[in-house]
Structure formats: structure tokens, C-alpha cells
Write a protein that holds these residues in place. Structure first.
Motif, mmCIF file in Angstrom:
data_model
loop_
_atom_site.group_PDB
_atom_site.id
_atom_site.type_symbol
_atom_site.label_atom_id
_atom_site.label_comp_id
_atom_site.label_asym_id
_atom_site.label_seq_id
_atom_site.Cartn_x
_atom_site.Cartn_y
_atom_site.Cartn_z
ATOM 1 N N ASN A 81 0.742 -1.439 0.168
ATOM 2 C CA ASN A 81 -0.358 -0.232 0.321
ATOM 3 C C ASN A 81 0.463 1.589 0.560
ATOM 4 O OD1 ASN A 81 -2.813 -1.109 0.304
ATOM 5 N ND2 ASN A 81 -2.292 -2.099 1.832
ATOM 6 N N ARG A 82 1.936 1.482 -0.782
ATOM 7 C CA ARG A 82 2.686 2.689 -0.732
ATOM 8 C C ARG A 82 3.417 2.551 -2.505
ATOM 9 N NH1 ARG A 82 8.325 1.321 1.025
ATOM 10 N NH2 ARG A 82 7.695 -0.688 1.451
ATOM 11 N N PRO A 83 3.159 3.935 -2.736
ATOM 12 C CA PRO A 83 3.409 4.584 -4.246
ATOM 13 C C PRO A 83 4.809 3.817 -4.667
ATOM 14 C CG PRO A 83 4.343 6.197 -2.627
ATOM 15 C CD PRO A 83 2.780 4.785 -2.405
ATOM 16 N N ILE A 84 5.057 2.962 -5.780
ATOM 17 C CA ILE A 84 6.377 2.361 -6.481
ATOM 18 C C ILE A 84 7.401 3.361 -7.624
ATOM 19 C CG2 ILE A 84 4.979 1.309 -8.123
ATOM 20 C CD1 ILE A 84 7.887 0.034 -6.567
ATOM 21 N N PHE A 85 8.122 4.039 -7.066
ATOM 22 C CA PHE A 85 8.818 4.668 -8.106
ATOM 23 C C PHE A 85 9.918 3.749 -8.556
ATOM 24 C CE2 PHE A 85 7.332 7.499 -4.869
ATOM 25 C CZ PHE A 85 6.957 9.016 -5.372
ATOM 26 N N ILE A 86 10.422 4.347 -9.841
ATOM 27 C CA ILE A 86 11.433 3.416 -10.974
ATOM 28 C C ILE A 86 12.643 4.480 -10.785
ATOM 29 C CG2 ILE A 86 9.769 1.352 -11.236
ATOM 30 C CD1 ILE A 86 9.718 2.488 -13.778
ATOM 31 N N ARG A 87 13.151 4.398 -11.793
ATOM 32 C CA ARG A 87 14.249 4.875 -12.435
ATOM 33 C C ARG A 87 14.589 3.472 -13.661
ATOM 34 N NH1 ARG A 87 17.475 4.202 -8.524
ATOM 35 N NH2 ARG A 87 17.733 6.972 -6.888
ATOM 36 N N LEU A 88 15.240 4.709 -14.796
ATOM 37 C CA LEU A 88 15.616 3.954 -15.551
ATOM 38 C C LEU A 88 16.802 5.224 -16.277
ATOM 39 C CD1 LEU A 88 12.246 5.159 -18.371
ATOM 40 C CD2 LEU A 88 12.981 2.180 -16.315
ATOM 41 N N LYS A 89 17.807 4.418 -16.512
ATOM 42 C CA LYS A 89 18.928 4.976 -16.514
ATOM 43 C C LYS A 89 19.873 3.458 -17.696
ATOM 44 C CE LYS A 89 23.104 6.078 -14.138
ATOM 45 N NZ LYS A 89 24.347 6.144 -13.132
ATOM 46 N N GLY A 90 20.337 4.615 -17.978
ATOM 47 C CA GLY A 90 21.829 3.700 -19.413
ATOM 48 C C GLY A 90 20.738 3.364 -20.584
ATOM 49 N N LEU A 91 21.194 2.575 -21.141
ATOM 50 C CA LEU A 91 20.707 1.541 -22.927
ATOM 51 C C LEU A 91 20.834 0.037 -22.927
ATOM 52 C CD1 LEU A 91 20.969 4.387 -25.584
ATOM 53 C CD2 LEU A 91 18.668 3.692 -24.797
ATOM 54 N N TYR A 105 16.329 -0.914 -24.874
ATOM 55 C CA TYR A 105 15.611 -0.938 -24.279
ATOM 56 C C TYR A 105 16.129 -0.015 -22.862
ATOM 57 C CZ TYR A 105 17.709 -4.793 -21.518
ATOM 58 O OH TYR A 105 18.538 -5.909 -21.156
ATOM 59 N N ALA A 106 16.188 0.314 -21.912
ATOM 60 C CA ALA A 106 16.206 1.194 -21.265
ATOM 61 C C ALA A 106 16.104 0.462 -19.925
ATOM 62 C CB ALA A 106 15.158 2.804 -20.971
ATOM 63 N N PRO A 107 17.206 -0.634 -18.895
ATOM 64 C CA PRO A 107 16.354 -1.182 -17.805
ATOM 65 C C PRO A 107 15.904 -0.408 -16.461
ATOM 66 C CG PRO A 107 18.974 -0.473 -18.882
ATOM 67 C CD PRO A 107 18.226 0.271 -19.277
ATOM 68 N N VAL A 108 15.055 -1.495 -15.930
ATOM 69 C CA VAL A 108 14.736 -0.801 -15.236
ATOM 70 C C VAL A 108 14.652 -1.261 -13.286
ATOM 71 C CG1 VAL A 108 12.484 -1.090 -13.894
ATOM 72 C CG2 VAL A 108 12.236 -0.893 -16.919
ATOM 73 N N GLU A 109 14.998 0.136 -12.881
ATOM 74 C CA GLU A 109 15.086 -0.458 -11.419
ATOM 75 C C GLU A 109 14.636 0.443 -10.193
ATOM 76 O OE1 GLU A 109 18.646 1.886 -8.644
ATOM 77 O OE2 GLU A 109 18.980 1.843 -10.481
ATOM 78 N N GLU A 110 13.807 -0.851 -9.127
ATOM 79 C CA GLU A 110 12.678 -0.460 -8.984
ATOM 80 C C GLU A 110 14.019 1.025 -7.453
ATOM 81 O OE1 GLU A 110 9.665 -1.740 -4.768
ATOM 82 O OE2 GLU A 110 10.552 -3.575 -6.602
ATOM 83 N N ILE A 111 12.809 2.292 -7.149
ATOM 84 C CA ILE A 111 13.737 2.710 -5.867
ATOM 85 C C ILE A 111 13.139 1.970 -4.653
ATOM 86 C CG2 ILE A 111 14.007 5.711 -5.007
ATOM 87 C CD1 ILE A 111 13.648 5.906 -8.168
ATOM 88 N N GLY A 112 14.613 1.769 -4.337
ATOM 89 C CA GLY A 112 14.215 1.129 -2.945
ATOM 90 C C GLY A 112 14.545 0.032 -2.791
ATOM 91 N N ASP A 113 14.383 -0.817 -4.352
ATOM 92 C CA ASP A 113 15.192 -1.960 -4.579
ATOM 93 C C ASP A 113 14.227 -3.202 -2.854
ATOM 94 O OD1 ASP A 113 16.281 -4.053 -6.246
ATOM 95 O OD2 ASP A 113 17.964 -3.864 -4.938
ATOM 96 N N ASP A 114 13.403 -3.279 -2.816
ATOM 97 C CA ASP A 114 12.483 -3.905 -1.933
ATOM 98 C C ASP A 114 11.465 -4.817 -2.600
ATOM 99 O OD1 ASP A 114 11.151 -2.240 -2.377
ATOM 100 O OD2 ASP A 114 10.162 -1.833 0.155
ATOM 101 N N GLY A 115 11.969 -5.397 -3.732
ATOM 102 C CA GLY A 115 11.272 -6.191 -4.410
ATOM 103 C C GLY A 115 9.629 -6.117 -5.151
ATOM 104 N N ARG A 116 8.712 -4.633 -4.214
ATOM 105 C CA ARG A 116 7.530 -4.923 -4.328
ATOM 106 C C ARG A 116 6.968 -5.081 -5.536
ATOM 107 N NH1 ARG A 116 5.514 -0.242 -2.297
ATOM 108 N NH2 ARG A 116 7.283 1.248 -2.238
ATOM 109 N N LEU A 117 7.556 -3.604 -6.695
ATOM 110 C CA LEU A 117 7.149 -4.225 -8.244
ATOM 111 C C LEU A 117 7.304 -6.052 -8.646
ATOM 112 C CD1 LEU A 117 6.334 -2.754 -10.158
ATOM 113 C CD2 LEU A 117 8.470 -2.318 -11.174
ATOM 114 N N LEU A 118 7.898 -6.289 -8.786
ATOM 115 C CA LEU A 118 8.296 -7.952 -9.035
ATOM 116 C C LEU A 118 7.384 -8.340 -8.425
ATOM 117 C CD1 LEU A 118 12.240 -8.213 -9.703
ATOM 118 C CD2 LEU A 118 9.946 -7.626 -11.614
#
Length: 218
Positions: A81-91, A105-118
């Protein structure tokens, strides 16, 4: 099954709009390198694909809508129940070589890296797999979230040849290989109809479920 029999070519997407980049740079637009403006993903349709669906009649479309709606609370729980943010960096390159690239493509990095998005994506994938609505080739594939930036298959050309199926991406990687494309909040999971677009410019919405909002104090 041929494409002609598909009622609705659909997929589950995570919208990243608004996204912007310059596609008028001389390094990018070069006929000699096999690069054309039509190969760039339109900013208004920029997205992450969770999975492809096989919906060849109205009943299956309706079933997909119900599946997505039914897992809204489970997805929220997966996101804590918390917003999910991602960072796009590089190719990065989707197979092949830089000299004969097909997809960047631009790789996806979840900010916080706690695996919630996956975790949330896996909830979605499992539900549609159980409902029998996923393409066979995708049913057992490991999810690799990515944001496609260029795709040679989108090139608009009167005559399609093998040479036009790829492009020289070496100059692009040299200039933009470490580019920071920004940070984004993901607002929803979207049952999108391919090749059909709403007034916003994004894919036509058959259904959607919200992700937690970013509630900032006034």
C-alpha cells in the motif's frame, strides 16, 4: 492461430507517461545507420510490459477485465500500500550486436530495491496464467521489466528488407549509453489494447487497477 482471428491483441502494461526525449538529434536520425524517426517509441505510449495476452473473442476480453479487477486488493497488498517508483538509466541491447541492433531498451530499477514491483507483477502474471489467458510462449518466461526505446520493427518503409530489420546503434550507445532518463511513479496496471489509442495518446484502456498514490503533505 493467425493474427486475423485475434479479436483483441492485448497486454498488461505499466504506463510511464509523461516521458520525453529528443528524437531529432543528428546522431540518432541517420539513414546511413538504418535509423528512422518511426523506430522510436512514442513518448505517450512509453510503458513497461508485464505480459502478453491471447484474447480472440469478446468473452475472453471480458474475462481478462474481470481477472484484473479481481486482483486489485492483492496487488495493493504486494505493493505494501505504498507508491512505487522506478528509475531508468542507460541503454541495453535485446539480443544481437550493436552494429546490427533490433531493439534498444532502458533497464528498470525499483527505487528502494525491496522487490515490491516484481511481487505485484507476479501476482498479475499468476492470475492470468491460472485463467488461461496468457500466450503459451510467455507462460513460463521469467519477467524482465524493461522500457523499449527503439524497435526496428516499427520502421515505416515501403519495402521491407533484411537490411532494414536492424540498425547501427554504436553511436547511440556512445552518446546515450549512460543517460539518466529520470524517475517515475507507476500509477496503475493497464489492460491495454495494442494498435488502438485513446485521446491521451496511450493504448486503449480495456480496464485498469490503481497503484498506491504518492500523497505529499501540503
Amino acid at each position: 492461430m493467425g493474427f486475423a482471428y485475434v479479436y483483441c491483441a492485448a497486454f498488461i502494461t505499466l504506463s510511464l507517461s509523461p516521458f520525453s526525449y529528443s528524437d531529432n538529434n543528428a546522431v540518432l536520425l541517420s539513414t546511413d545507420l538504418g535509423i528512422d524517426k518511426s523506430m522510436f517509441i512514442k513518448p505517450k505510449t512509453f510503458h513497461l510490459t508485464v505480459l502478453m495476452l491471447k484474447l480472440w473473442n469478446k468473452d475472453r476480453v471480458n474475462a481478462a477485465v474481470e481477472v484484473l479487477k479481481s486482483i486489485s486488493s492483492k496487488v495493493m497488498d504486494a505493493l505494501d500500500n505504498r507508491p512505487i517508483f522506478i528509475r531508468l538509466k542507460g541503454l541495453e541491447l535485446m539480443r544481437g550486436s550493436l552494429a546490427k541492433a533490433r531493439v534498444l531498451y532502458a533497464p528498470v530499477e525499483e527505487i528502494g530495491d525491496d522487490g515490491r514491483l516484481l511481487h505485484a507483477c507476479q501476482v498479475i502474471i499468476d492470475a492470468f496464467n491460472e485463467a488461461g489467458l496468457v500466450l503459451e510462449k510467455d507462460a513460463t518466461q521469467k519477467l524482465k521489466l524493461h522500457a523499449t526505446v527503439m524497435n526496428a520493427r516499427h520502421r515505416k518503409s515501403k519495402s521491407r528488407t533484411r537490411k532494414l530489420d536492424s540498425f547501427d546503434a554504436r553511436g547511440i550507445f556512445k552518446q546515450y549509453g549512460s543517460e539518466e532518463w529520470g524517475e517515475y511513479i507507476i500509477p496503475e496496471a493497464h489492460l491495454s489494447q495494442r494498435f488502438v489509442f485513446d485521446e491521451s495518446g496511450y493504448y486503449h484502456c480495456c480496464a485498469s487497477i490503481p497503484f498506491p498514490e504518492n500523497k505529499k503533505a501540503d
